[in-house]
Design a protein around this motif. Structure first.
Motif, PDB file in Angstrom:
ATOM      1  N   ASP A 221      75.539 -23.031  23.822  1.00 19.77           N
ATOM      2  CA  ASP A 221      74.775 -23.010  22.577  1.00 19.77           C
ATOM      3  C   ASP A 221      74.111 -21.664  22.309  1.00 19.77           C
ATOM      4  O   ASP A 221      73.529 -21.470  21.233  1.00 19.77           O
ATOM      5  CB  ASP A 221      73.689 -24.091  22.606  1.00 19.77           C
ATOM      6  N   ARG A 222      74.171 -20.742  23.264  1.00 22.24           N
ATOM      7  CA  ARG A 222      73.486 -19.463  23.086  1.00 22.24           C
ATOM      8  C   ARG A 222      74.311 -18.496  22.247  1.00 22.24           C
ATOM      9  O   ARG A 222      75.541 -18.479  22.318  1.00 22.24           O
ATOM     10  CB  ARG A 222      73.183 -18.824  24.447  1.00 22.24           C
ATOM     11  N   ASP A 223      73.608 -17.684  21.510  1.00 27.35           N
ATOM     12  CA  ASP A 223      74.250 -16.603  20.759  1.00 27.35           C
ATOM     13  C   ASP A 223      74.856 -15.628  21.765  1.00 27.35           C
ATOM     14  O   ASP A 223      74.144 -15.089  22.617  1.00 27.35           O
ATOM     15  CB  ASP A 223      73.193 -15.903  19.909  1.00 27.35           C
ATOM     16  N   PRO A 224      76.164 -15.372  21.714  1.00 23.74           N
ATOM     17  CA  PRO A 224      76.799 -14.512  22.722  1.00 23.74           C
ATOM     18  C   PRO A 224      76.367 -13.059  22.661  1.00 23.74           C
ATOM     19  O   PRO A 224      76.676 -12.294  23.573  1.00 23.74           O
ATOM     20  CB  PRO A 224      78.296 -14.657  22.419  1.00 23.74           C
ATOM     21  N   SER A 225      75.617 -12.694  21.626  1.00 25.17           N
ATOM     22  CA  SER A 225      75.168 -11.301  21.518  1.00 25.17           C
ATOM     23  C   SER A 225      73.744 -11.107  22.025  1.00 25.17           C
ATOM     24  O   SER A 225      73.199  -9.999  21.928  1.00 25.17           O
ATOM     25  CB  SER A 225      75.252 -10.841  20.056  1.00 25.17           C
ATOM     26  N   LYS A 226      73.153 -12.166  22.582  1.00 29.30           N
ATOM     27  CA  LYS A 226      71.738 -12.072  22.940  1.00 29.30           C
ATOM     28  C   LYS A 226      71.509 -12.168  24.450  1.00 29.30           C
ATOM     29  O   LYS A 226      72.439 -12.260  25.243  1.00 29.30           O
ATOM     30  CB  LYS A 226      70.948 -13.139  22.180  1.00 29.30           C
TER      31      LYS A 226
END
Length: 322
Positions: A221-226
């Protein structure tokens, strides 16, 4: 034994002698460093790595045929240890089992573990005197797949800012991968659950101030850019590579203590078994004073209570050994 692995040698470490078999076995094929080179690396940072490991239960990450081969995660001390190698018994409630884990007291303990093909050292954040009471709060900046070291740097700046406001002294180090760890010494006054709650409250504050942070519970669920500020590294039996630990990477990276003012210019790949000995000889152990700067986590627990009232307690770990 391969013909090119070399005859056994003996290394004198303080008042102890460690026999190193197959010293010429190549552990890092991309670079060429051998088992002997690995032992000599740990000798070169001896005071620092012993300080990072002293009196802590320690999981060993062993690579019997080098870092391109099988990786063995070993909690129990390998058989054949000399009688001077200490252990500490830890209990795992979920399975009602115990393990006698390495408990480093002397550099010879580290070199003996290298003899047993250990590359990485992953200690608990508590000590043998009271295994259930952590004395180290660990902040793990874990980059998601499409984030960058520049993102890690940015979040690290916010971490430093919040620690300064709290009056806490953080000791940063590269993870030896793509991330950054910051350690804070704390009095052993709380259990793992409270330290994890405090770490989550801190992570939430960092996330409020920095849009490069994603604290979503599930990785998918995490933003892959963060960057995930991984508060779960403070849960019971969760371990990460210690300061000065070599990592099982082809380029023989090291989890390297750094100064805050270095983070903006350094790169994780700068720190390897080849570069760290000279750096250590010049700078010494950048974490040498960590025991002198304890921080009581009570303000963070107050933040955690506030967050709980707002409905934002950290998610539970259903299989967590408490």
């Amino acid at each position: 034994m391969p013909a090119d692995a070399g005859a056994p040698i003996e290394l004198t470490i303080g008042d102890r002698v460690v026999r190193l078999s197959s010293p010429d076995r190549v552990y890092f094929p991309e670079r060429g460093e051998t088992k002997r080179d690995l032992a000599e690396y740990y000798r070169s940072v001896g005071d620092g790595v012993v300080r990072a490991l002293r009196d802590r239960p320690c999981m060993l990450h062993r690579f019997p045929t080098g870092v391109t081969g099988e990786k063995v995660h070993q909690k129990r001390l390998p058989r054949g240890a000399p009688d001077w190698v200490r252990t500490v018994r830890v209990h795992f409630p979920r399975y009602d089992r115990t393990a006698d884990e390495l408990c480093v007291a002397h550099l010879a303990d580290v070199i003996w573990a290298v003899q047993m093909s250990t590359v990485e050292f992953h200690p608990w954040n508590s000590r043998a005197a009271d295994v259930e009471s952590p004395d180290e709060w660990r902040i793990d900046l874990d980059p998601m797949p499409s984030s960058s070291w520049a993102d890690v740097r940015r979040v690290a700046g916010v971490v430093h800012e919040v620690l300064d406001e709290l009056g806490a002294t953080g000791y940063p180090k590269t993870s030896g991968g793509a991330g950054l760890h910051v350690y804070v010494r704390i009095p052993p006054d709380h259990g793992f659950a409270d330290v994890r709650r405090a770490a989550h409250a801190f992570a939430r504050e960092v996330g409020r101030r920095c849009d490069r942070v994603d604290l979503s519970w599930w990785r998918k669920d995490r933003d892959p850019s963060k960057i995930f500020v991984d508060y779960n590294q403070n849960a019971r039996d969760h371990t990460i590579a210690c300061a000065y630990s070599v990592r099982g990477t082809p380029d023989a990276r090291v989890s390297a203590p750094v100064r805050w003012d270095e983070i903006g210019a350094c790169e994780p790949a700068d720190f390897t078994v080849a570069t760290m000995p000279a750096r250590y000889a010049e700078l010494g152990d950048l974490h040498a004073e960590i025991d002198e700067t304890p921080f009581a986590i009570d303000p963070l627990l107050e933040w955690a209570d506030r967050d709980a009232r707002d409905g934002s307690d950290p998610p539970d770990l259903p299989d967590l050994d408490r």
